[in-house]
Design a protein around this motif. Structure first.
Motif, PDB file in Angstrom:
ATOM      1  N   THR A   1     -14.816  33.619 -11.957  1.00  0.00           N
ATOM      2  CA  THR A   1     -13.743  34.555 -11.507  1.00  0.00           C
ATOM      3  C   THR A   1     -14.246  35.567 -10.436  1.00  0.00           C
ATOM      4  O   THR A   1     -15.224  36.153 -10.590  1.00  0.00           O
ATOM      5  CB  THR A   1     -13.150  35.301 -12.751  1.00  0.00           C
ATOM      6  OG1 THR A   1     -12.684  34.395 -14.004  1.00  0.00           O
ATOM      7  CG2 THR A   1     -12.158  36.452 -12.412  1.00  0.00           C
ATOM      8  N   ILE A   2     -13.263  35.384  -9.458  1.00  0.00           N
ATOM      9  CA  ILE A   2     -13.773  36.354  -8.251  1.00  0.00           C
ATOM     10  C   ILE A   2     -12.487  37.063  -8.088  1.00  0.00           C
ATOM     11  O   ILE A   2     -11.333  36.889  -8.119  1.00  0.00           O
ATOM     12  CB  ILE A   2     -13.927  35.617  -7.087  1.00  0.00           C
ATOM     13  CG1 ILE A   2     -14.979  34.472  -7.362  1.00  0.00           C
ATOM     14  CG2 ILE A   2     -14.198  36.242  -6.148  1.00  0.00           C
ATOM     15  CD1 ILE A   2     -14.842  33.443  -6.227  1.00  0.00           C
ATOM     16  N   PHE A   3     -12.858  38.619  -7.753  1.00  0.00           N
ATOM     17  CA  PHE A   3     -11.698  39.605  -7.377  1.00  0.00           C
ATOM     18  C   PHE A   3     -12.154  39.895  -5.852  1.00  0.00           C
ATOM     19  O   PHE A   3     -13.342  40.469  -5.795  1.00  0.00           O
ATOM     20  CB  PHE A   3     -11.769  40.561  -8.275  1.00  0.00           C
ATOM     21  CG  PHE A   3     -11.235  40.495  -9.695  1.00  0.00           C
ATOM     22  CD1 PHE A   3      -9.863  40.456  -9.921  1.00  0.00           C
ATOM     23  CD2 PHE A   3     -12.173  40.201 -10.699  1.00  0.00           C
ATOM     24  CE1 PHE A   3      -9.339  40.324 -11.126  1.00  0.00           C
ATOM     25  CE2 PHE A   3     -11.530  39.964 -11.991  1.00  0.00           C
ATOM     26  CZ  PHE A   3     -10.141  39.834 -12.148  1.00  0.00           C
ATOM     27  N   SER A   4     -11.251  39.873  -5.007  1.00  0.00           N
ATOM     28  CA  SER A   4     -11.454  40.043  -3.485  1.00  0.00           C
ATOM     29  C   SER A   4     -10.326  41.185  -3.230  1.00  0.00           C
ATOM     30  O   SER A   4      -9.344  41.304  -3.632  1.00  0.00           O
ATOM     31  CB  SER A   4     -11.427  39.006  -2.791  1.00  0.00           C
ATOM     32  OG  SER A   4     -12.253  37.881  -3.158  1.00  0.00           O
ATOM     33  N   LEU A   5     -10.933  41.997  -2.440  1.00  0.00           N
ATOM     34  CA  LEU A   5     -10.015  43.307  -1.793  1.00  0.00           C
ATOM     35  C   LEU A   5      -9.500  42.718  -0.714  1.00  0.00           C
ATOM     36  O   LEU A   5     -10.302  42.741   0.527  1.00  0.00           O
ATOM     37  CB  LEU A   5     -11.034  44.386  -1.720  1.00  0.00           C
ATOM     38  CG  LEU A   5      -9.994  45.797  -1.443  1.00  0.00           C
ATOM     39  CD1 LEU A   5      -9.130  45.864  -2.259  1.00  0.00           C
ATOM     40  CD2 LEU A   5     -11.112  46.788  -1.269  1.00  0.00           C
ATOM     41  N   ILE A   6      -8.426  42.497  -0.416  1.00  0.00           N
ATOM     42  CA  ILE A   6      -7.597  41.988   0.968  1.00  0.00           C
ATOM     43  C   ILE A   6      -6.621  42.993   1.211  1.00  0.00           C
ATOM     44  O   ILE A   6      -5.752  42.772   0.226  1.00  0.00           O
ATOM     45  CB  ILE A   6      -7.033  40.739   0.451  1.00  0.00           C
ATOM     46  CG1 ILE A   6      -8.399  39.662  -0.070  1.00  0.00           C
ATOM     47  CG2 ILE A   6      -6.532  40.036   1.809  1.00  0.00           C
ATOM     48  CD1 ILE A   6      -8.169  38.200  -0.045  1.00  0.00           C
ATOM     49  N   GLU A   7      -6.624  43.634   2.210  1.00  0.00           N
ATOM     50  CA  GLU A   7      -5.557  44.669   2.607  1.00  0.00           C
ATOM     51  C   GLU A   7      -5.113  45.458   1.644  1.00  0.00           C
ATOM     52  O   GLU A   7      -4.243  45.628   1.243  1.00  0.00           O
ATOM     53  CB  GLU A   7      -4.398  43.569   3.218  1.00  0.00           C
ATOM     54  CG  GLU A   7      -4.628  42.689   4.273  1.00  0.00           C
ATOM     55  CD  GLU A   7      -3.241  42.014   4.596  1.00  0.00           C
ATOM     56  OE1 GLU A   7      -2.253  41.864   3.875  1.00  0.00           O
ATOM     57  OE2 GLU A   7      -3.316  41.205   5.615  1.00  0.00           O
ATOM     58  N   LYS A   8      -6.216  46.074   1.085  1.00  0.00           N
ATOM     59  CA  LYS A   8      -6.046  47.150   0.061  1.00  0.00           C
ATOM     60  C   LYS A   8      -5.821  46.806  -1.136  1.00  0.00           C
ATOM     61  O   LYS A   8      -5.553  47.604  -2.029  1.00  0.00           O
ATOM     62  CB  LYS A   8      -5.276  48.345   0.490  1.00  0.00           C
ATOM     63  CG  LYS A   8      -5.820  48.988   1.856  1.00  0.00           C
ATOM     64  CD  LYS A   8      -5.041  50.295   2.081  1.00  0.00           C
ATOM     65  CE  LYS A   8      -5.479  50.824   3.406  1.00  0.00           C
ATOM     66  NZ  LYS A   8      -4.910  52.054   3.925  1.00  0.00           N
ATOM     67  N   THR A   9      -5.484  45.322  -1.539  1.00  0.00           N
ATOM     68  CA  THR A   9      -5.184  44.986  -2.837  1.00  0.00           C
ATOM     69  C   THR A   9      -5.934  43.969  -3.294  1.00  0.00           C
ATOM     70  O   THR A   9      -6.523  43.059  -2.612  1.00  0.00           O
ATOM     71  CB  THR A   9      -3.841  44.029  -2.562  1.00  0.00           C
ATOM     72  OG1 THR A   9      -2.531  44.875  -1.928  1.00  0.00           O
ATOM     73  CG2 THR A   9      -3.394  43.632  -3.866  1.00  0.00           C
ATOM     74  N   TRP A  10      -6.339  44.227  -4.721  1.00  0.00           N
ATOM     75  CA  TRP A  10      -7.244  43.152  -5.436  1.00  0.00           C
ATOM     76  C   TRP A  10      -6.666  42.081  -5.773  1.00  0.00           C
ATOM     77  O   TRP A  10      -5.510  42.001  -6.275  1.00  0.00           O
ATOM     78  CB  TRP A  10      -7.993  43.832  -6.536  1.00  0.00           C
ATOM     79  CG  TRP A  10      -9.100  44.893  -6.276  1.00  0.00           C
ATOM     80  CD1 TRP A  10      -8.711  46.247  -6.333  1.00  0.00           C
ATOM     81  CD2 TRP A  10     -10.536  44.831  -6.002  1.00  0.00           C
ATOM     82  NE1 TRP A  10      -9.902  47.045  -5.840  1.00  0.00           N
ATOM     83  CE2 TRP A  10     -10.999  45.875  -5.491  1.00  0.00           C
ATOM     84  CE3 TRP A  10     -11.126  43.725  -5.833  1.00  0.00           C
ATOM     85  CZ2 TRP A  10     -12.020  46.266  -5.318  1.00  0.00           C
ATOM     86  CZ3 TRP A  10     -12.650  43.808  -5.490  1.00  0.00           C
ATOM     87  CH2 TRP A  10     -12.880  45.049  -5.150  1.00  0.00           C
ATOM     88  N   GLN A  11      -7.200  40.855  -5.325  1.00  0.00           N
ATOM     89  CA  GLN A  11      -6.673  39.682  -5.759  1.00  0.00           C
ATOM     90  C   GLN A  11      -7.790  38.643  -6.389  1.00  0.00           C
ATOM     91  O   GLN A  11      -8.858  38.943  -6.342  1.00  0.00           O
ATOM     92  CB  GLN A  11      -6.166  38.787  -4.357  1.00  0.00           C
ATOM     93  CG  GLN A  11      -5.038  39.472  -3.733  1.00  0.00           C
ATOM     94  CD  GLN A  11      -4.844  38.630  -2.304  1.00  0.00           C
ATOM     95  OE1 GLN A  11      -5.187  37.218  -2.210  1.00  0.00           O
ATOM     96  NE2 GLN A  11      -4.213  39.135  -1.331  1.00  0.00           N
ATOM     97  N   ARG A  12      -7.023  38.151  -7.507  1.00  0.00           N
ATOM     98  CA  ARG A  12      -7.959  37.049  -8.410  1.00  0.00           C
ATOM     99  C   ARG A  12      -8.008  35.845  -8.378  1.00  0.00           C
ATOM    100  O   ARG A  12      -6.746  35.313  -7.989  1.00  0.00           O
ATOM    101  CB  ARG A  12      -7.605  37.559 -10.090  1.00  0.00           C
ATOM    102  CG  ARG A  12      -8.384  36.718 -10.948  1.00  0.00           C
ATOM    103  CD  ARG A  12      -8.049  36.927 -12.430  1.00  0.00           C
ATOM    104  NE  ARG A  12      -8.886  36.267 -13.482  1.00  0.00           N
ATOM    105  CZ  ARG A  12      -8.834  36.365 -14.567  1.00  0.00           C
ATOM    106  NH1 ARG A  12      -8.319  37.576 -15.235  1.00  0.00           N
ATOM    107  NH2 ARG A  12      -9.230  35.355 -15.370  1.00  0.00           N
ATOM    108  N   LEU A  13      -9.117  35.112  -8.278  1.00  0.00           N
ATOM    109  CA  LEU A  13      -9.181  33.594  -8.203  1.00  0.00           C
ATOM    110  C   LEU A  13     -10.094  33.169  -9.283  1.00  0.00           C
ATOM    111  O   LEU A  13     -11.225  33.640  -9.136  1.00  0.00           O
ATOM    112  CB  LEU A  13      -9.691  33.276  -6.836  1.00  0.00           C
ATOM    113  CG  LEU A  13      -9.822  31.934  -6.436  1.00  0.00           C
ATOM    114  CD1 LEU A  13      -8.546  31.258  -6.473  1.00  0.00           C
ATOM    115  CD2 LEU A  13     -10.506  31.738  -5.040  1.00  0.00           C
ATOM    116  N   ASP A  14      -9.775  32.252  -9.841  1.00  0.00           N
ATOM    117  CA  ASP A  14     -10.548  31.440 -10.747  1.00  0.00           C
ATOM    118  C   ASP A  14     -10.878  30.007 -10.384  1.00  0.00           C
ATOM    119  O   ASP A  14      -9.935  29.394  -9.900  1.00  0.00           O
ATOM    120  CB  ASP A  14      -9.703  31.263 -12.236  1.00  0.00           C
ATOM    121  CG  ASP A  14      -9.165  32.392 -13.042  1.00  0.00           C
ATOM    122  OD1 ASP A  14     -10.486  33.177 -13.173  1.00  0.00           O
ATOM    123  OD2 ASP A  14      -8.347  33.041 -12.875  1.00  0.00           O
ATOM    124  N   SER A  15     -12.004  29.845 -10.682  1.00  0.00           N
ATOM    125  CA  SER A  15     -12.531  28.485 -10.070  1.00  0.00           C
ATOM    126  C   SER A  15     -13.341  27.633 -11.400  1.00  0.00           C
ATOM    127  O   SER A  15     -14.319  28.486 -11.998  1.00  0.00           O
ATOM    128  CB  SER A  15     -13.078  28.588  -8.944  1.00  0.00           C
ATOM    129  OG  SER A  15     -13.553  27.056  -8.538  1.00  0.00           O
TER     130      SER A  15
END
Length: 251
Positions: free
Chosen positions: A185-199
């Motif tokens: 599980t990865i949380f990335s800060l993109i344009e001031k918004t945290w986005q979650r990605l599961d792989s």
């Protein structure tokens, strides 16, 4: 199944590998290569790095005077490799689809073959590598064996938190199927918004006997294995090994 579809799950891992894992892998890999094959390779030797990942190993070999071609089936990994090893020739490809004429003095692969999910496919990869090697060429690869999976892939969670991203991974191993799983599980800060990605990433465990048999079927000889902990003294724990073999010319 195309290369892109099969290894798309690895693209999110590229940032983590580049930032958190690559230097640790390099710290153990370089001493192994210096012990096992580099003393026998002259400068400007052509080396093929299968599963080159984010390119740190390729760059280190270039700095030592070798010419390096790297292949990886993850475009995400190769984006970092192009930055980390700008002088390497980098190719987006799957080792199962390799079709080189005899070109390379040495082929290396660090950790890639646990990601080949059947012995039949792995044997095919070994045959492709045999074809790509020049006569008397050397093949070295590293992978996890069952001792690593049984004792270190027990469901524990690892991870890291940085300013612009955070990740957590749970590793598990199924004794019956001999398949290991990384739930990432990865949380990335993109344009001031945290986005979650599961792989989910799968790995396959092979025995030494299976690997040696597959290498022989591909034509390799003079096959040796070295435990990273007991034999080479470069890993803290046993359970991983380097295999070295050759494409010998029959006189």
């Amino acid at each position: 199944m195309t290369t892109t579809n099969l290894y798309a799950a690895y693209d999110p891992l590229a940032h983590i590998y580049n930032e958190d894992w690559a230097l640790g892998v390099l710290k153990e890999t370089i001493p192994a290569l210096e012990t096992l094959i580099l003393p026998n390779l002259v400068k400007d030797t052509q080396i093929l790095d299968i599963g080159c990942g984010t390119g740190q190993l390729a760059q280190k070999l270039i700095e030592k005077g070798y010419q390096v071609t790297g292949i990886d089936p993850s475009e995400g990994m190769l984006r970092y490799a192009r930055e980390n090893a700008p002088e390497a020739k980098l190719i987006f490809n799957d080792a199962r689809l390799l079709d080189f004429s005899p070109t390379f003095d040495a082929v290396i692969s660090i950790g890639a073959f646990n990601h080949v999910m059947s012995l039949e496919e792995l044997t095919s990869v070994f045959k492709n590598i045999y074809q790509a090697l020049l006569d008397n060429g050397t093949f070295l690869f590293y992978l996890f064996l069952e001792e690593e999976y049984k004792y270190n892939w027990d469901g524990k969670i690892t991870g890291n938190v940085k300013e612009d991203y955070a990740w957590a991974a749970r590793n598990s191993y199924d004794l019956e199927t001999q398949i290991a799983t990384i739930n990432l599980t990865i949380f990335s800060l993109i344009e001031k918004t945290w986005q979650r990605l599961d792989s989910t990433i799968l790995e396959k465990c092979y025995t030494k006997e299976e690997l040696i048999s597959a290498l022989k079927k591909a034509g390799f000889s003079n096959i040796h294995s070295y435990d990273s902990h007991h034999d080479l003294k470069i890993a803290q724990m046993p359970g991983s090994a380097y295999f070295v073999c050759h494409k010998r010319v029959n006189n």
